[in-house]
Design a protein around this motif. Structure first.
Motif, PDB file in Angstrom:
ATOM      1  N   ILE A 101       0.793  -1.217  -0.106  1.00 44.35           N
ATOM      2  CA  ILE A 101       0.028   0.128  -0.057  1.00 44.35           C
ATOM      3  C   ILE A 101       0.950   1.157  -0.026  1.00 44.35           C
ATOM      4  CG2 ILE A 101      -1.670   1.447   1.512  1.00 44.35           C
ATOM      5  CD1 ILE A 101      -2.916  -1.455   2.256  1.00 44.35           C
ATOM      6  N   GLU A 102       1.988   1.150   0.771  1.00 38.42           N
ATOM      7  CA  GLU A 102       2.743   2.343   0.600  1.00 38.42           C
ATOM      8  C   GLU A 102       3.694   2.580  -0.211  1.00 38.42           C
ATOM      9  OE1 GLU A 102       5.328   1.424   4.156  1.00 38.42           O
ATOM     10  OE2 GLU A 102       4.136   2.286   5.389  1.00 38.42           O
ATOM     11  N   LYS A 103       3.446   1.690  -1.640  1.00 36.11           N
ATOM     12  CA  LYS A 103       4.058   2.036  -2.747  1.00 36.11           C
ATOM     13  C   LYS A 103       3.050   2.791  -3.728  1.00 36.11           C
ATOM     14  CE  LYS A 103       6.739  -2.318  -2.946  1.00 36.11           C
ATOM     15  NZ  LYS A 103       6.927  -3.391  -3.944  1.00 36.11           N
ATOM     16  N   ILE A 104       1.981   2.857  -3.240  1.00 37.23           N
ATOM     17  CA  ILE A 104       0.938   3.822  -4.028  1.00 37.23           C
ATOM     18  C   ILE A 104       1.142   5.132  -4.003  1.00 37.23           C
ATOM     19  CG2 ILE A 104      -1.667   4.053  -4.376  1.00 37.23           C
ATOM     20  CD1 ILE A 104      -2.106   1.198  -3.230  1.00 37.23           C
ATOM     21  N   GLY A 105       0.921   5.879  -4.862  1.00 39.76           N
ATOM     22  CA  GLY A 105       0.985   7.254  -4.813  1.00 39.76           C
ATOM     23  C   GLY A 105      -0.070   7.878  -3.960  1.00 39.76           C
ATOM     24  N   ASP A 106       0.137   9.058  -3.499  1.00 38.16           N
ATOM     25  CA  ASP A 106      -0.861   9.790  -2.469  1.00 38.16           C
ATOM     26  C   ASP A 106      -1.189   9.154  -1.276  1.00 38.16           C
ATOM     27  OD1 ASP A 106      -0.579  11.707  -4.293  1.00 38.16           O
ATOM     28  OD2 ASP A 106      -2.322  11.184  -5.346  1.00 38.16           O
ATOM     29  N   VAL A 107      -0.509   7.815  -0.878  1.00 37.51           N
ATOM     30  CA  VAL A 107      -0.664   7.256   0.522  1.00 37.51           C
ATOM     31  C   VAL A 107       0.261   7.899   1.491  1.00 37.51           C
ATOM     32  CG1 VAL A 107      -0.657   5.168   1.823  1.00 37.51           C
ATOM     33  CG2 VAL A 107      -1.354   5.301  -0.645  1.00 37.51           C
ATOM     34  N   SER A 108      -0.256   8.602   2.695  1.00 37.25           N
ATOM     35  CA  SER A 108       0.391   9.639   3.429  1.00 37.25           C
ATOM     36  C   SER A 108       1.133   8.532   4.526  1.00 37.25           C
ATOM     37  CB  SER A 108      -0.170  10.712   3.967  1.00 37.25           C
ATOM     38  OG  SER A 108      -1.202  10.384   4.582  1.00 37.25           O
ATOM     39  N   GLU A 109       0.012   7.677   5.167  1.00 38.48           N
ATOM     40  CA  GLU A 109       0.669   7.007   6.421  1.00 38.48           C
ATOM     41  C   GLU A 109      -0.220   5.782   6.421  1.00 38.48           C
ATOM     42  OE1 GLU A 109       0.373   7.626  11.114  1.00 38.48           O
ATOM     43  OE2 GLU A 109       0.572   9.478   9.873  1.00 38.48           O
TER      44      GLU A 109
END
Length: 78
Positions: A24-32
């Motif tokens: 999930i953290e690899k996805i753009g616009d995921v802050s935390e």
């Protein structure tokens, strides 16, 4: 998101959550992202006095090696 499984224990569910978090953290616009619950990986180390003496090691030397290995694993997970 909640993970649940009748045939999975807390450790297994946390391992799945760790993998999902990484992806999930690899996805753009995921802050935390954060994982709450589950059982983190743990290890128990039992020292043998005879083997320590045979290798001329102290218990504190083993502690130092374990701490260094633990720091290395944590860095790889980041």
């Amino acid at each position: 998101m909640t993970l649940w499984g009748e045939h999975y224990n807390g450790y297994q569910l946390r391992a799945i959550a760790d993998e999902m978090q990484h992806n999930i953290e690899k996805i753009g616009d995921v802050s935390e992202t954060s994982i709450i619950g589950g059982l983190p990986r743990t290890m128990r180390v039992v020292l043998s006095t005879e083997k320590l003496n045979a290798y001329d090691l102290s218990p504190m030397a083993i502690v130092g090696h374990l701490q260094a290995a633990n720091a290395s694993v944590q860095l790889e997970l980041l």
